[in-house]
Design a protein around this motif. Structure first.
Motif, PDB file in Angstrom:
ATOM      1  N   VAL A 143       0.810  -1.216   0.000  1.00  0.00           N
ATOM      2  CA  VAL A 143       0.000   0.000   0.000  1.00  0.00           C
ATOM      3  C   VAL A 143       0.847   1.271   0.000  1.00  0.00           C
ATOM      4  CG1 VAL A 143      -1.926  -1.169   1.143  1.00  0.00           C
ATOM      5  CG2 VAL A 143      -0.277   0.116   2.527  1.00  0.00           C
ATOM      6  N   ALA A 144       2.157   1.127   0.054  1.00  0.00           N
ATOM      7  CA  ALA A 144       3.039   2.302   0.044  1.00  0.00           C
ATOM      8  C   ALA A 144       2.808   3.098  -1.239  1.00  0.00           C
ATOM      9  CB  ALA A 144       4.500   1.871   0.141  1.00  0.00           C
ATOM     10  N   GLY A 145       2.775   4.390  -1.120  1.00  0.00           N
ATOM     11  CA  GLY A 145       2.637   5.254  -2.288  1.00  0.00           C
ATOM     12  C   GLY A 145       1.216   5.459  -2.770  1.00  0.00           C
ATOM     13  N   LEU A 146       0.241   4.803  -2.145  1.00  0.00           N
ATOM     14  CA  LEU A 146      -1.146   4.958  -2.567  1.00  0.00           C
ATOM     15  C   LEU A 146      -1.799   6.136  -1.844  1.00  0.00           C
ATOM     16  CD1 LEU A 146      -2.397   1.251  -2.514  1.00  0.00           C
ATOM     17  CD2 LEU A 146      -1.579   2.568  -4.480  1.00  0.00           C
ATOM     18  N   SER A 147      -2.724   6.781  -2.527  1.00  0.00           N
ATOM     19  CA  SER A 147      -3.534   7.804  -1.864  1.00  0.00           C
ATOM     20  C   SER A 147      -4.669   7.095  -1.122  1.00  0.00           C
ATOM     21  CB  SER A 147      -4.106   8.786  -2.889  1.00  0.00           C
ATOM     22  OG  SER A 147      -5.125   8.161  -3.655  1.00  0.00           O
ATOM     23  N   SER A 148      -5.316   7.818  -0.228  1.00  0.00           N
ATOM     24  CA  SER A 148      -6.418   7.224   0.535  1.00  0.00           C
ATOM     25  C   SER A 148      -7.507   6.690  -0.387  1.00  0.00           C
ATOM     26  CB  SER A 148      -7.000   8.244   1.513  1.00  0.00           C
ATOM     27  OG  SER A 148      -7.414   9.415   0.839  1.00  0.00           O
ATOM     28  N   GLU A 150      -7.222   5.329  -3.238  1.00  0.00           N
ATOM     29  CA  GLU A 150      -6.802   4.157  -4.010  1.00  0.00           C
ATOM     30  C   GLU A 150      -6.754   2.879  -3.189  1.00  0.00           C
ATOM     31  OE1 GLU A 150      -3.647   6.072  -7.147  1.00  0.00           O
ATOM     32  OE2 GLU A 150      -3.058   6.034  -5.028  1.00  0.00           O
ATOM     33  N   LEU A 151      -6.805   2.996  -1.868  1.00  0.00           N
ATOM     34  CA  LEU A 151      -6.578   1.839  -0.999  1.00  0.00           C
ATOM     35  C   LEU A 151      -7.569   0.706  -1.226  1.00  0.00           C
ATOM     36  CD1 LEU A 151      -5.707   3.547   2.381  1.00  0.00           C
ATOM     37  CD2 LEU A 151      -4.195   2.150   0.979  1.00  0.00           C
ATOM     38  N   ALA A 152      -8.855   1.009  -1.212  1.00  0.00           N
ATOM     39  CA  ALA A 152      -9.862  -0.047  -1.321  1.00  0.00           C
ATOM     40  C   ALA A 152      -9.700  -0.819  -2.622  1.00  0.00           C
ATOM     41  CB  ALA A 152     -11.269   0.535  -1.220  1.00  0.00           C
ATOM     42  N   ALA A 153      -9.594  -0.117  -3.733  1.00  0.00           N
ATOM     43  CA  ALA A 153      -9.460  -0.797  -5.023  1.00  0.00           C
ATOM     44  C   ALA A 153      -8.187  -1.639  -5.067  1.00  0.00           C
ATOM     45  CB  ALA A 153      -9.467   0.221  -6.162  1.00  0.00           C
ATOM     46  N   HIS A 154      -7.114  -1.142  -4.485  1.00  0.00           N
ATOM     47  CA  HIS A 154      -5.849  -1.888  -4.474  1.00  0.00           C
ATOM     48  C   HIS A 154      -5.992  -3.209  -3.723  1.00  0.00           C
ATOM     49  CE1 HIS A 154      -1.523  -2.582  -4.353  1.00  0.00           C
ATOM     50  NE2 HIS A 154      -1.657  -2.826  -3.060  1.00  0.00           N
ATOM     51  N   LEU A 155      -6.829  -3.209  -2.685  1.00  0.00           N
ATOM     52  CA  LEU A 155      -7.007  -4.413  -1.868  1.00  0.00           C
ATOM     53  C   LEU A 155      -8.220  -5.237  -2.287  1.00  0.00           C
ATOM     54  CD1 LEU A 155      -6.086  -2.849   1.581  1.00  0.00           C
ATOM     55  CD2 LEU A 155      -4.686  -4.406   0.214  1.00  0.00           C
ATOM     56  N   GLY A 156      -8.788  -4.940  -3.463  1.00  0.00           N
ATOM     57  CA  GLY A 156      -9.879  -5.745  -3.990  1.00  0.00           C
ATOM     58  C   GLY A 156     -11.259  -5.157  -3.823  1.00  0.00           C
ATOM     59  N   GLY A 157     -11.350  -3.936  -3.320  1.00  0.00           N
ATOM     60  CA  GLY A 157     -12.650  -3.289  -3.136  1.00  0.00           C
ATOM     61  C   GLY A 157     -13.047  -2.471  -4.347  1.00  0.00           C
ATOM     62  N   ARG A 158     -14.073  -1.639  -4.155  1.00  0.00           N
ATOM     63  CA  ARG A 158     -14.593  -0.823  -5.253  1.00  0.00           C
ATOM     64  C   ARG A 158     -13.753   0.428  -5.453  1.00  0.00           C
ATOM     65  NH1 ARG A 158     -19.725   1.497  -5.320  1.00  0.00           N
ATOM     66  NH2 ARG A 158     -19.454   1.975  -3.142  1.00  0.00           N
ATOM     67  N   ALA A 159     -13.603   0.806  -6.703  1.00  0.00           N
ATOM     68  CA  ALA A 159     -12.961   2.082  -7.029  1.00  0.00           C
ATOM     69  C   ALA A 159     -14.033   3.163  -7.027  1.00  0.00           C
ATOM     70  CB  ALA A 159     -12.284   1.993  -8.391  1.00  0.00           C
ATOM     71  N   GLY A 160     -13.624   4.396  -6.933  1.00  0.00           N
ATOM     72  CA  GLY A 160     -14.566   5.511  -6.955  1.00  0.00           C
ATOM     73  C   GLY A 160     -13.852   6.792  -7.272  1.00  0.00           C
TER      74      GLY A 160
END
Length: 196
Positions: A143-148, A150-160
């Motif tokens: 998760v390093a370098g991600l904005s708040s 981007e976190l959910a989508a990076h971990l398999g959640g929904r993007a928005g």
């Protein structure tokens, strides 16, 4: 650290092309809050129980930059129509938050403190805001370098819509649910308070 509830906070604040690289040291640049987003979670279930959003009219830089509008999607007309003063938004947020522990992905506590000072409000009303980023990056290096936002989508959640404070708070909340209570409890214990 034992918690029955947790509030995830996210802020959008005035910005200009290059202001982040300059750390807002350009003439007249302040990190004035324009949007506050927060979600209250039952913990350790992580279920969202309430949400808060407030648009804020900046007092020093009353005209939003084109850069900020492109980044956040928040236009001047919306701020003029729906925005409230920072003191009003701050009082509403304090009513929403109560004494529930606060956390953020980054240094939002510092930005809150800056805005309290900017508006001549007492810092004693600001409870600590735990910055979860350093601890969670140690625990989950991907998760390093991600904005708040981007976190959910990076971990398999929904993007928005990234850089929308309420979406970004929900993105962090989703990431916390996915990382699990033991890791979050550890991150809350390690994430030193900011601004309180």
């Amino acid at each position: 650290m034992s918690m029955a509830a947790l509030i995830v906070l996210d802020l959008e604040f005035t910005a200009w092309a290059g202001s982040q690289a300059r750390n807002w040291t350009g003439p007249g640049e302040h990190r004035e809050i324009v949007q506050i987003g927060a979600v209250r979670l039952d913990w350790p279930s992580g279920e969202e129980r309430a949400a808060f959003e407030a648009l804020v009219r900046p007092a020093r830089n009353t005209e939003l930059s084109d850069y900020f509008t492109a980044l956040t999607g928040i236009g001047q007309d919306r701020i003029d129509r729906e925005g409230r003063s920072f003191p009003e938004a701050w009082r509403a947020f304090r009513r929403f938050a109560g004494t529930v522990p606060l956390c953020a992905w980054g240094r939002d506590g510092e930005v809150l403190a800056e805005n309290l000072v900017l508006h001549g409000l007492p810092l004693r009303g600001l409870q600590p805001v735990r910055d979860l980023r350093p601890a969670l990056v140690r625990i989950a290096p991907s998760v390093a370098g991600l904005s708040s936002g981007e976190l959910a989508a990076h971990l398999g959640g929904r993007a928005g819509r990234r850089h929308d404070a309420l979406h970004d708070a929900r993105s962090v909340a989703d990431a916390l649910r996915r990382l699990g209570p033991p890791l979050v409890t550890r991150a809350m214990a390690e994430g030193g308070p900011r601004g309180g």
